[in-house]
Design a protein around this motif. Structure first.
Motif, PDB file in Angstrom:
ATOM      1  N   SER A  44       0.811  -1.222   0.000  1.00 40.33           N
ATOM      2  CA  SER A  44       0.000   0.000   0.000  1.00 40.33           C
ATOM      3  C   SER A  44       0.843   1.272   0.000  1.00 40.33           C
ATOM      4  O   SER A  44       0.293   2.371   0.067  1.00 40.33           O
ATOM      5  CB  SER A  44      -0.946   0.010   1.212  1.00 40.33           C
ATOM      6  OG  SER A  44      -0.221  -0.123   2.427  1.00 40.33           O
ATOM      7  N   ARG A  46       2.717   4.513  -1.027  1.00 37.36           N
ATOM      8  CA  ARG A  46       2.396   5.488  -2.074  1.00 37.36           C
ATOM      9  C   ARG A  46       3.359   6.678  -2.094  1.00 37.36           C
ATOM     10  O   ARG A  46       2.999   7.768  -2.554  1.00 37.36           O
ATOM     11  CB  ARG A  46       0.962   5.960  -1.945  1.00 37.36           C
ATOM     12  CG  ARG A  46       0.492   6.287  -0.538  1.00 37.36           C
ATOM     13  CD  ARG A  46      -1.022   6.426  -0.504  1.00 37.36           C
ATOM     14  NE  ARG A  46      -1.526   6.584   0.859  1.00 37.36           N
ATOM     15  CZ  ARG A  46      -1.890   5.542   1.631  1.00 37.36           C
ATOM     16  NH1 ARG A  46      -1.792   4.314   1.160  1.00 37.36           N
ATOM     17  NH2 ARG A  46      -2.352   5.754   2.854  1.00 37.36           N
ATOM     18  N   CYS A  47       4.592   6.464  -1.595  1.00 40.57           N
ATOM     19  CA  CYS A  47       5.623   7.491  -1.675  1.00 40.57           C
ATOM     20  C   CYS A  47       6.544   7.141  -2.854  1.00 40.57           C
ATOM     21  O   CYS A  47       7.417   6.269  -2.738  1.00 40.57           O
ATOM     22  CB  CYS A  47       6.426   7.562  -0.377  1.00 40.57           C
ATOM     23  SG  CYS A  47       5.442   8.038   1.060  1.00 40.57           S
ATOM     24  N   TYR A  48       6.329   7.788  -3.975  1.00 39.20           N
ATOM     25  CA  TYR A  48       7.066   7.477  -5.199  1.00 39.20           C
ATOM     26  C   TYR A  48       8.264   8.414  -5.331  1.00 39.20           C
ATOM     27  O   TYR A  48       8.094   9.615  -5.549  1.00 39.20           O
ATOM     28  CB  TYR A  48       6.151   7.599  -6.415  1.00 39.20           C
ATOM     29  CG  TYR A  48       5.140   6.479  -6.496  1.00 39.20           C
ATOM     30  CD1 TYR A  48       5.356   5.385  -7.332  1.00 39.20           C
ATOM     31  CD2 TYR A  48       3.983   6.491  -5.713  1.00 39.20           C
ATOM     32  CE1 TYR A  48       4.448   4.340  -7.393  1.00 39.20           C
ATOM     33  CE2 TYR A  48       3.067   5.460  -5.761  1.00 39.20           C
ATOM     34  CZ  TYR A  48       3.304   4.383  -6.607  1.00 39.20           C
ATOM     35  OH  TYR A  48       2.395   3.342  -6.653  1.00 39.20           O
ATOM     36  N   ARG A  64       0.813   3.673 -10.631  1.00 40.62           N
ATOM     37  CA  ARG A  64       0.164   3.192  -9.412  1.00 40.62           C
ATOM     38  C   ARG A  64      -0.698   1.944  -9.656  1.00 40.62           C
ATOM     39  O   ARG A  64      -1.331   1.452  -8.731  1.00 40.62           O
ATOM     40  CB  ARG A  64      -0.713   4.293  -8.817  1.00 40.62           C
ATOM     41  CG  ARG A  64       0.045   5.539  -8.397  1.00 40.62           C
ATOM     42  CD  ARG A  64      -0.873   6.556  -7.747  1.00 40.62           C
ATOM     43  NE  ARG A  64      -1.418   6.058  -6.477  1.00 40.62           N
ATOM     44  CZ  ARG A  64      -2.297   6.736  -5.741  1.00 40.62           C
ATOM     45  NH1 ARG A  64      -2.760   7.914  -6.160  1.00 40.62           N
ATOM     46  NH2 ARG A  64      -2.736   6.229  -4.613  1.00 40.62           N
ATOM     47  N   GLU A  67      -0.485  -0.787  -7.107  1.00 42.00           N
ATOM     48  CA  GLU A  67      -0.542  -0.371  -5.701  1.00 42.00           C
ATOM     49  C   GLU A  67      -1.811  -0.877  -5.024  1.00 42.00           C
ATOM     50  O   GLU A  67      -2.901  -0.786  -5.580  1.00 42.00           O
ATOM     51  CB  GLU A  67      -0.505   1.163  -5.654  1.00 42.00           C
ATOM     52  CG  GLU A  67      -0.585   1.780  -4.279  1.00 42.00           C
ATOM     53  CD  GLU A  67      -0.695   3.291  -4.360  1.00 42.00           C
ATOM     54  OE1 GLU A  67      -1.579   3.854  -3.679  1.00 42.00           O
ATOM     55  OE2 GLU A  67       0.089   3.910  -5.110  1.00 42.00           O
ATOM     56  N   ALA A  69      -3.889   0.335  -2.999  1.00 41.27           N
ATOM     57  CA  ALA A  69      -4.202   1.655  -2.466  1.00 41.27           C
ATOM     58  C   ALA A  69      -5.125   1.578  -1.254  1.00 41.27           C
ATOM     59  O   ALA A  69      -6.144   0.880  -1.268  1.00 41.27           O
ATOM     60  CB  ALA A  69      -4.854   2.516  -3.556  1.00 41.27           C
ATOM     61  N   PRO A  91       6.620   2.178  -2.794  1.00 40.69           N
ATOM     62  CA  PRO A  91       5.599   1.540  -3.621  1.00 40.69           C
ATOM     63  C   PRO A  91       6.041   0.167  -4.122  1.00 40.69           C
ATOM     64  O   PRO A  91       7.230  -0.107  -4.283  1.00 40.69           O
ATOM     65  CB  PRO A  91       5.444   2.512  -4.792  1.00 40.69           C
ATOM     66  CG  PRO A  91       6.781   3.178  -4.902  1.00 40.69           C
ATOM     67  CD  PRO A  91       7.316   3.269  -3.496  1.00 40.69           C
ATOM     68  N   TYR A 272      -8.065   6.576  -8.611  1.00 40.22           N
ATOM     69  CA  TYR A 272      -7.521   6.239  -7.283  1.00 40.22           C
ATOM     70  C   TYR A 272      -8.211   7.007  -6.157  1.00 40.22           C
ATOM     71  O   TYR A 272      -7.681   7.116  -5.060  1.00 40.22           O
ATOM     72  CB  TYR A 272      -6.003   6.465  -7.228  1.00 40.22           C
ATOM     73  CG  TYR A 272      -5.268   5.667  -8.264  1.00 40.22           C
ATOM     74  CD1 TYR A 272      -4.939   4.334  -8.045  1.00 40.22           C
ATOM     75  CD2 TYR A 272      -4.928   6.226  -9.484  1.00 40.22           C
ATOM     76  CE1 TYR A 272      -4.298   3.590  -9.012  1.00 40.22           C
ATOM     77  CE2 TYR A 272      -4.276   5.485 -10.456  1.00 40.22           C
ATOM     78  CZ  TYR A 272      -3.962   4.169 -10.217  1.00 40.22           C
ATOM     79  OH  TYR A 272      -3.335   3.425 -11.173  1.00 40.22           O
TER      80      TYR A 272
END
Length: 308
Positions: A44, A46-48, A64, A67, A69, A91, A272
């Motif tokens: 999960s 979500r820091c790209y 994403r 991901e 999410a 990610p 998303y």
């Protein structure tokens, strides 16, 4: 929430290049652990990292696609009930800790891979190794081949510390309660079907076909979700990945199940964004794990699983 007792591990291994402001992962600890359950959300993140995005041919939205999410948010309430929750901030497209440490695709790198790399697994063939080549349904991530040092850096700085942290959580839990139960939390695309039935499940419970957990644990998880009106599949098409297989040792009191949540229940897969169903699903998942963690070590005794 109590101070993260694994914080020093995270900060020491923090990658200043890709994760200068956010640690690669976080062990979210309850004030006091009161049950043998440990929850894990490895996909999960979500820091790209900006450097990673520049390496990619995909835009910020498309990358994403793999991901899971908001799964960490769906299960965040476990801490209030006395269970730890380990969450990745990196990610899955950057690094997948639900793989062996060296499942690498030789097509992705400039140099020859070391002899110990597993280059022939089905996951590597599908573009979904430790450093993935693809996201979503066959979308190539990178503009060009990577130096081998890129994979080695990610494995050393994030993969290995993540698994050390997870192993410590489980070992400490087992030592305190005499058993440990790992719930590996994931989401799946809304169009996933159970092949022999053609149905689209809301949840899938995976236990590596009965090898990673007591049957009563899987049976209880399935029963609880079905009682809420959800469609639940068992091991089809997802039986659990490396984490479930690696940590599940029911004969030693170490149980591991994987839970997949249908993304169509709570989010728009294109934008998303959370849908109006998110809050209701989060409440139902809270009821699910509240009931599940009432199981004690003495309850986790193998019994025949009811027919599907």
């Amino acid at each position: 929430m109590a101070t993260n007792s694994f914080g020093k591990w995270v900060s020491v291994m923090n990658d200043p290049g890709d994760f200068a402001d956010t640690p690669p992962f976080h062990a979210n600890m309850p004030a006091s652990q009161t049950n043998p359950f440990v929850f894990n959300s490895p996909h999960s993140g979500r820091c790209y990292p900006e450097r990673f995005l520049k390496q990619s041919r995909l835009n910020r939205q498309t990358i994403r696609r793999s991901e899971d999410a908001y799964v960490d948010e769906l299960f965040a309430g476990v801490m209030a009930l006395g269970s730890p929750l380990l969450t990745a901030n990196f990610p899955r497209a950057w690094l997948d800790v639900n793989r062996e440490p060296w499942e690498l695709d030789p097509r992705m790198f400039n140099e020859t891979l070391p002899s110990f790399a597993n280059t022939h697994s089905a996951r590597v063939a599908g573009g979904l190794g430790t450093v993935p080549r693809l996201v979503g349904e066959g979308l190539e991530i990178y503009r060009s081949k990577l130096p081998l040092s890129e994979a080695l850096r990610r494995i050393e700085l994030a993969y290995k510390p993540y698994h050390v942290c997870l192993q410590k959580l489980l070992a400490r839990t087992h030592g305190r309660f005499g058993c440990a139960v790992l719930v590996d939390c994931h989401s799946m695309p809304a169009n996933i079907r159970v092949l022999d039935e053609g149905s689209r499940p809301d949840f899938i419970i995976g236990d590596r076909f009965g090898t990673s957990a007591s049957q009563i644990l899987s049976e209880e998880a399935i029963k609880l979700l079905r009682a809420m009106g959800y469609t639940v599949a068992h091991n089809k098409p997802y039986a659990g990945g490396f984490i479930t297989e690696h940590y599940g040792r029911p004969d030693r009191g170490l149980h591991a199940i994987q839970i997949e949540v249908n993304r169509g229940l709570y989010m728009h897969e294109v934008t998303y964004e959370k849908t109006t169903g998110f809050s209701a699903l989060r409440d139902d998942i809270s009821s699910f794990y509240t009931s599940l963690i009432r199981l004690s070590g003495s309850d986790l005794t193998d019994v025949p699983l009811a027919a599907e």
